[in-house]
Motif scaffolding. Structure first.
Motif, PDB file in Angstrom:
ATOM      1  N   SER A 322       0.801  -1.218   0.000  1.00  0.00           N
ATOM      2  CA  SER A 322       0.000   0.000   0.000  1.00  0.00           C
ATOM      3  C   SER A 322       0.836   1.272   0.000  1.00  0.00           C
ATOM      4  CB  SER A 322      -0.923   0.016   1.232  1.00  0.00           C
ATOM      5  OG  SER A 322      -1.755  -1.114   1.255  1.00  0.00           O
ATOM      6  N   THR A 323       2.134   1.144   0.208  1.00  0.00           N
ATOM      7  CA  THR A 323       2.988   2.326   0.261  1.00  0.00           C
ATOM      8  C   THR A 323       3.259   2.843  -1.147  1.00  0.00           C
ATOM      9  OG1 THR A 323       4.044   1.464   2.260  1.00  0.00           O
ATOM     10  CG2 THR A 323       5.184   3.236   1.081  1.00  0.00           C
ATOM     11  N   PRO A 324       3.002   4.126  -1.418  1.00  0.00           N
ATOM     12  CA  PRO A 324       3.186   4.666  -2.770  1.00  0.00           C
ATOM     13  C   PRO A 324       4.638   4.598  -3.217  1.00  0.00           C
ATOM     14  CG  PRO A 324       1.873   6.154  -1.423  1.00  0.00           C
ATOM     15  CD  PRO A 324       2.425   5.112  -0.501  1.00  0.00           C
ATOM     16  N   PRO A 325       4.885   4.357  -4.514  1.00  0.00           N
ATOM     17  CA  PRO A 325       6.252   4.361  -5.045  1.00  0.00           C
ATOM     18  C   PRO A 325       6.936   5.694  -4.780  1.00  0.00           C
ATOM     19  CG  PRO A 325       4.727   3.446  -6.656  1.00  0.00           C
ATOM     20  CD  PRO A 325       3.883   4.010  -5.544  1.00  0.00           C
ATOM     21  N   GLY A 326       8.227   5.634  -4.449  1.00  0.00           N
ATOM     22  CA  GLY A 326       8.983   6.830  -4.150  1.00  0.00           C
ATOM     23  C   GLY A 326       8.941   7.227  -2.693  1.00  0.00           C
ATOM     24  N   CYS A 327       8.090   6.584  -1.909  1.00  0.00           N
ATOM     25  CA  CYS A 327       7.963   6.909  -0.480  1.00  0.00           C
ATOM     26  C   CYS A 327       8.128   5.651   0.367  1.00  0.00           C
ATOM     27  CB  CYS A 327       6.604   7.541  -0.195  1.00  0.00           C
ATOM     28  SG  CYS A 327       6.162   8.913  -1.261  1.00  0.00           S
ATOM     29  N   GLU A 328       8.836   4.660  -0.148  1.00  0.00           N
ATOM     30  CA  GLU A 328       8.849   3.341   0.469  1.00  0.00           C
ATOM     31  C   GLU A 328       9.344   3.362   1.911  1.00  0.00           C
ATOM     32  OE1 GLU A 328      10.070   4.046  -2.468  1.00  0.00           O
ATOM     33  OE2 GLU A 328       9.067   2.805  -3.971  1.00  0.00           O
ATOM     34  N   SER A 329      10.518   3.964   2.134  1.00  0.00           N
ATOM     35  CA  SER A 329      11.112   3.918   3.466  1.00  0.00           C
ATOM     36  C   SER A 329      10.286   4.700   4.474  1.00  0.00           C
ATOM     37  CB  SER A 329      12.545   4.464   3.420  1.00  0.00           C
ATOM     38  OG  SER A 329      13.365   3.640   2.621  1.00  0.00           O
ATOM     39  N   LEU A 330       9.974   5.954   4.129  1.00  0.00           N
ATOM     40  CA  LEU A 330       9.230   6.792   5.061  1.00  0.00           C
ATOM     41  C   LEU A 330       7.813   6.277   5.255  1.00  0.00           C
ATOM     42  CD1 LEU A 330       9.148   9.273   6.844  1.00  0.00           C
ATOM     43  CD2 LEU A 330       8.545  10.639   4.839  1.00  0.00           C
TER      44      LEU A 330
END
Length: 413
Positions: A322-330
């Protein structure tokens, strides 16, 4: 260095090696009830809920010109000092609360730096798989050994626990000083803060993330009975502390088996099927605690460890997807922070029902099972693009880089 850091920053946490010894010290010497004990643990471990901020801090603001070396020295040495003080301060609520909070806060810094070192080493030398494997193996070792170790330490003077944790962190600080070399040339990186703001804005707009995050909140906020169970083990059933620790080790071993089985099943069943099955098994397993005795405890903890890890892995799978691409870690870190806080809050809620509302343990078990079962109603509402595929299947829109259920961002013509 990564292996040593992963081991020490895991086992030396007050919530790991110190969890059972500290809980029993507060219960037996300071006469905390379940509600006060659960609240104490929630407050002292709060720093782990804001771990993403520590990552942004170390990436964006170098300490004495370095992003890793001096932050690790600060975290390990100050955590060692707090652990030492935890062992010698007066046995009173205030001093113990402050020193335990400090130990956790500085452990968060050391753990965050260790994660950064792991990523840097994996990317620089092309050994990300081996580094990750070492980290997971060490964490599994800790999960298996900590129950028995914590049980035996809880039966001795608390100074032994504080001394072992202090010694481990001193070893890490000394190793960092001599082994972790980093030229003091780093400067403040404004791009890290700009990227963090951009990622937060993207996360705030992600309908998929909000839907899955809401589902996770419903799962983890159900009234828990971790601390009430400890009181029943020690007061009603008269478990010895080594026996309590053994139950934790049995849970850890069963959890490892569950993790291996999940790795096989996730490639053959959709996430929706896995979530439904795992939560159903979790509900049935919870009801086993209605028959919790000295003789049945090993079996119940084994089944419970298996069921919990299967549910946990399915929920983590949901968070990852569910985590948007480009924001994986945060994005993932924020979801895990919310998860940790909800777990602590659920234990406080269950303990409050026991101490302030006169509930008995069996009533709490029924409530936990019933509220968990209600979660099944919400599974059909989860985004189909996220939960209708098996592990390894490409998500719709993945090839073009767009989130699975989010429209592609508009571009200026």
């Amino acid at each position: 260095m990564v292996g040593l850091g992963a081991f020490v920053t895991t086992i030396a946490q007050p919530g790991v090696i110190g969890r059972l010894p500290l809980q029993l010290l507060l219960k037996n010497e300071l006469h905390f009830n379940a509600q006060a004990l659960a609240a104490f643990m929630l407050v002292t471990t709060f720093a782990w809920n804001v771990k993403p901020l520590a990552g942004i801090l170390s990436d964006a603001f170098p300490l004495f010109g370095t992003r890793r070396r001096h932050y690790m020295l600060l975290g390990a040495s100050m955590a060692a000092l707090c652990w030492f003080l935890l062992g010698v301060v007066p046995r009173a609520h205030g001093p113990l609360l402050l020193t335990a909070f400090g130990a956790n806060a500085f452990m968060v810094i050391a753990s965050t730096v260790m994660g950064g070192l792991m990523v840097e080493a994996g990317q620089k030398y092309g050994i990300s798989g081996r580094v990750t494997s070492i980290r997971q193996a060490l964490q599994s070792l800790v999960s298996l050994s900590n129950g028995i170790l914590g049980g035996y330490l809880a039966a001795t003077a608390f100074g032994w626990t504080a001394g072992i944790a202090t010694a481990l962190l001193i070893v890490l600080a000394v190793a960092t000083f001599f082994v972790l070399t980093e030229r003091p040339v780093a400067v403040r990186d404004r791009h890290v803060l700009a990227n963090a703001r951009r990622e937060l804005a993207t996360l705030a707009r992600s309908r998929t993330l909000w839907a899955s995050g809401g589902f996770l909140a419903l799962v983890y906020i159900t009234p828990g009975f971790t601390t009430p169970l400890l009181f029943m083990q020690t007061d009603a059933l008269r478990f010895s502390t080594p026996y309590i620790g053994l139950m934790e080790t049995i849970e850890g071993a069963a959890g490892l088996v569950g993790a291996m089985i999940y790795g096989f099943l996730c490639r053959r069943f959709s996430l929706r099927q896995l979530l439904t099955t795992a939560i159903t098994i979790n509900v049935l397993t919870t009801l086993l605690y209605l028959r919790y005795t000295h003789a049945s405890a090993p079996f119940i903890h084994a089944i419970g460890g298996f069921a919990v890890i299967c549910s946990e892995l399915a929920l983590m799978d949901l968070a990852v997807r569910s985590t948007p691409p480009g924001c994986e870690s945060l994005g993932f870190a924020l979801m895990m922070s919310a998860r940790n806080f909800a777990l602590g809050g659920s234990d406080v809620m269950g303990s409050w029902l026991i101490d302030s509302r006169g509930w008995v343990f069996h009533q709490l078990v029924w409530l936990n099972a019933a509220t968990t079962a209600l979660i099944l109603v919400f599974i059909p509402l989860l985004p189909g693009a996220v939960v209708n595929r098996k592990d390894g299947e490409v998500a719709p829109g993945a090839a073009s880089g767009a989130p699975p259920t989010e429209p592609a961002p508009a571009r200026a013509s």
